[in-house]
Scaffold this motif. Structure first.
Motif, mmCIF file in Angstrom:
data_model
loop_
_atom_site.group_PDB
_atom_site.id
_atom_site.type_symbol
_atom_site.label_atom_id
_atom_site.label_comp_id
_atom_site.label_asym_id
_atom_site.label_seq_id
_atom_site.Cartn_x
_atom_site.Cartn_y
_atom_site.Cartn_z
ATOM 1 N N PHE A 73 0.844 -1.198 0.000
ATOM 2 C CA PHE A 73 0.000 0.000 0.000
ATOM 3 C C PHE A 73 0.883 1.253 0.000
ATOM 4 C CE2 PHE A 73 -2.474 -3.293 2.073
ATOM 5 C CZ PHE A 73 -3.749 -3.133 1.551
ATOM 6 N N SER A 74 0.591 2.192 -0.898
ATOM 7 C CA SER A 74 1.227 3.517 -0.854
ATOM 8 C C SER A 74 0.376 4.403 0.043
ATOM 9 C CB SER A 74 1.310 4.120 -2.256
ATOM 10 O OG SER A 74 2.144 3.312 -3.075
ATOM 11 N N THR B 114 1.878 -7.762 4.660
ATOM 12 C CA THR B 114 1.504 -6.385 4.329
ATOM 13 C C THR B 114 2.748 -5.502 4.359
ATOM 14 O OG1 THR B 114 0.956 -5.953 6.652
ATOM 15 C CG2 THR B 114 -0.840 -6.609 5.195
ATOM 16 N N VAL B 115 2.917 -4.744 3.270
ATOM 17 C CA VAL B 115 4.047 -3.820 3.145
ATOM 18 C C VAL B 115 3.486 -2.425 2.893
ATOM 19 C CG1 VAL B 115 6.212 -3.307 1.957
ATOM 20 C CG2 VAL B 115 5.403 -5.682 2.120
ATOM 21 N N LEU B 116 3.869 -1.476 3.724
ATOM 22 C CA LEU B 116 3.427 -0.097 3.558
ATOM 23 C C LEU B 116 4.598 0.780 3.143
ATOM 24 C CD1 LEU B 116 0.997 -1.295 5.045
ATOM 25 C CD2 LEU B 116 0.882 0.804 6.423
ATOM 26 N N GLY B 117 4.316 1.787 2.333
ATOM 27 C CA GLY B 117 5.331 2.756 1.941
ATOM 28 C C GLY B 117 4.679 4.106 1.710
ATOM 29 N N GLY B 118 5.493 5.103 1.433
ATOM 30 C CA GLY B 118 4.953 6.427 1.164
ATOM 31 C C GLY B 118 5.227 7.408 2.287
ATOM 32 N N PRO B 119 4.919 8.681 2.064
ATOM 33 C CA PRO B 119 5.271 9.728 3.024
ATOM 34 C C PRO B 119 4.591 9.579 4.376
ATOM 35 C CG PRO B 119 3.859 10.596 1.279
ATOM 36 C CD PRO B 119 4.293 9.239 0.850
#
Length: 571
Positions: A10-11, A36-41
């Motif tokens: 998820f971004s 689950t992998v999260l990324g983004g600001p």
């Protein structure tokens, strides 16, 4: 779950983080083996706290994600060896009962290492149904030369560029795939003047060669537009480009505090020059709640930006983004902000919460009445005849709106006309009759043949229907006003036009308005009597809904000679 994914990424941004965490929580309950992998600001700051508060998050990719995410996928979905995980910069993961946050990864120096998601038009064939009438976000650079403290770009040094050849190839593929709009996410697209000009030139040429219908949105620095670029922009086909220009504030102390370099004396003449051509959609931004910006100071900024008559005036509110300089300095300028995304300002030392509520209501009214372009002439009439500043007019309407509880309800487009009429009836009654005619004119510019509303004043001349038929039977009249319909029967033409009688010369008012708003007439040198007096005469206007014009694509309209048109048939 039906697709049985091994890994889901998820971004995460301020606009979707809440929903994303809800989904991840449910997903882990029903598919515990899915990683689950999260990324983004939104997850790249205070990452350990986030993962401890939300145990269903397995991994977080911090910062620029391409290399980190690729390295992680090389170890998944098997049980990853912790030592190998520890060797991936920019990764956070669970280690025992705690969270391990690795050292940050350096920024990618050569952006061309990142594979392009767009090969050629043929590779996008399966995507065309998904992209039709949608926006594609596209980057030609990363970073920003400026250091505005509310923006996350301020924490990354320098600007990096994708190769021009790659950019052109990608743009061609998207244009050929039939994308409706490409929105460049470059923070300041024209910070490199020559490069920006070359891309502008490329888009113009390819549009002319291919006939592509794609339009393009850019965030630009107006003061960075040099003479060569301005001359090129004069050749842009109508509607091809949209420019978003962040003014944010005219308050010098506030600009200094947020480390933003804005020179209104440079911005204003350039925006005016762009506006005169009426070929580029101009979108100007303001931010309420900045440090040292009071209600009175914001009023000044709003009036200055409104005076340029941009096609869209966005009144935004300061958001204290995670990792931004202003979030770290919030206590210094007395900023109280929401703990929940999007972390919007609630008050500052010089701007109270009630004032911010007022600005929110004004923002809503600006969106409904100004940015919709449905009330252009009505608003200008009120501004001129009431001798109000734009901010004061919208503030006055907001008090009326609040008095009647209108801010608590949803409204149809048609009801907005009735409410504005009610506002004038209650507060500017002496202007009611001419205002009705101008509001009717605004409505007909948008109505496209819709049935008149209950408030709509109708005026008729004797034998009007017969006169209209007789007028359209004269080939010379059709060729003069409706040449594209010259081969159509009168019956067909009548379905595409409307002829309306006004008690006011609304066509003349529209012409005067264009002079007032583009600076050709100085409002201080023109009295209300000089403007309105000669226009207080009946007129007939022909609206052609089969042909639109201008950046706003409004129907063409023409003033018909009242005396000759209204003569008896037998004359």
């Amino acid at each position: 779950v039906q697709q049985k994914p091994q890994v889901v990424g998820f971004s995460c941004y301020i606009w979707n983080i809440t929903q994303t965490l809800i989904i991840c929580n449910k997903l882990k309950k029903v598919a515990p083996d899915t990683l689950t992998v999260l990324g983004g600001p939104e997850v790249s700051f205070a990452t350990a706290d986030l993962m401890e508060a939300h145990p269903y998050i397995d991994y977080v990719v911090i910062g620029e994600g391409e290399e980190t995410f690729k390295a992680l996928l090389g170890l998944l979905p098997k049980k990853a060896d912790e030592q190998r995980l520890r060797d991936i910069p920019g990764l956070a993961y669970r280690s025992g009962n705690g969270v391990q946050v690795n050292a940050l990864r350096p920024l990618i120096a050569d952006l061309n290492q990142i594979p392009s998601p767009y090969g050629d038009a043929s590779s996008l064939a399966d995507e065309i149904p998904l992209l039709d009438k949608r926006i594609v976000y596209y980057e030609t650079s990363r970073g920003c030369p400026f250091r505005c403290q509310y923006c996350l770009s301020s924490i990354q040094p320098g600007v990096r560029y994708f190769p021009l050849a790659r950019v052109k190839k990608d743009l061609m593929a998207l244009m050929q795939a039939g994308v409706n709009k490409i929105k460049f996410v470059d923070r300041t697209f024209n910070c490199h003047r020559e490069r920006a000009r070359e891309i502008f030139q490329f888009i113009i040429e390819q549009t002319q060669i291919t006939g592509a219908a794609t339009s393009f949105h850019f965030e630009i620095g107006a003061a960075l537009l040099d003479e060569d670029t301005l001359k090129l922009l004069e050749t842009v086909p109508v509607g091809l480009f949209e420019f978003e220009i962040g003014v944010q504030t005219l308050n010098a102390a506030s600009l200094n505090y947020i480390q933003r370099k804005n020179d209104w004396s440079q911005i204003q003449p350039i925006v005016q020059r762009l506006a005169r051509r009426q070929n580029i959609h101009l979108h100007l931004d303001l931010i309420a709640g900045l440090p040292l910006e009071s209600y009175a100071s914001f009023r000044h900024s709003f009036n200055a930006v409104y005076s340029l008559r941009p096609h869209l005036l966005q009144l935004g509110f300061l958001k204290l983004l995670k990792g931004s300089g202003l979030r770290e300095q919030a206590a210094d300028f007395g900023c109280v902000f929401s703990d929940q995304p999007p972390y919007e300002v609630l008050s500052t030392k010089v701007l109270g919460y009630r004032e911010i509520l007022r600005l929110h209501l004004i923002e809503d009214l600006v969106e409904k009445y100004y940015n919709s372009h449905r009330f252009r002439y009505a608003l200008e009439f009120l501004l001129f005849m009431c001798d109000l500043t734009p901010f004061d007019l919208f503030e006055s309407i907001s008090f009326f709106w609040e008095k009647h509880g209108l801010h608590r309800k949803a409204h149809s487009v048609n009801s907005l006309y009735a409410f504005l009429l009610q506002y004038v009836t209650e507060t500017k009654r002496s202007l009611l009759n001419p205002f009705l005619e101008i509001l009717k004119f605004d409505f007909l510019l948008q109505a496209k043949g819709s049935a008149p509303l209950p408030w709509f004043p109708r005026h008729f001349i004797p034998d009007q229907n017969k006169l209209v038929h007789a007028f359209l039977r004269e080939k010379e009249n059709v060729i003069q006003y409706l040449p594209h319909l010259k081969d159509c029967s009168v019956r067909v033409i009548l379905k595409r036009i409307q002829v309306e009688v006004f008690q006011l010369d609304v066509w003349g008012w529209a012409e005067q308005l264009s002079l007032l708003t583009d600076g050709s007439l100085n409002t201080h040198d023109v009295s209300q009597e000089n403007i309105l007096g000669p226009l207080l005469r009946p007129s007939i206007v022909l609206f052609d809904y089969s042909s639109s014009t201008g950046i706003l694509q409004q129907p063409r309209y023409y003033r018909l000679d009242y005396k000759s048109f209204s003569n008896p048939i037998n004359e």
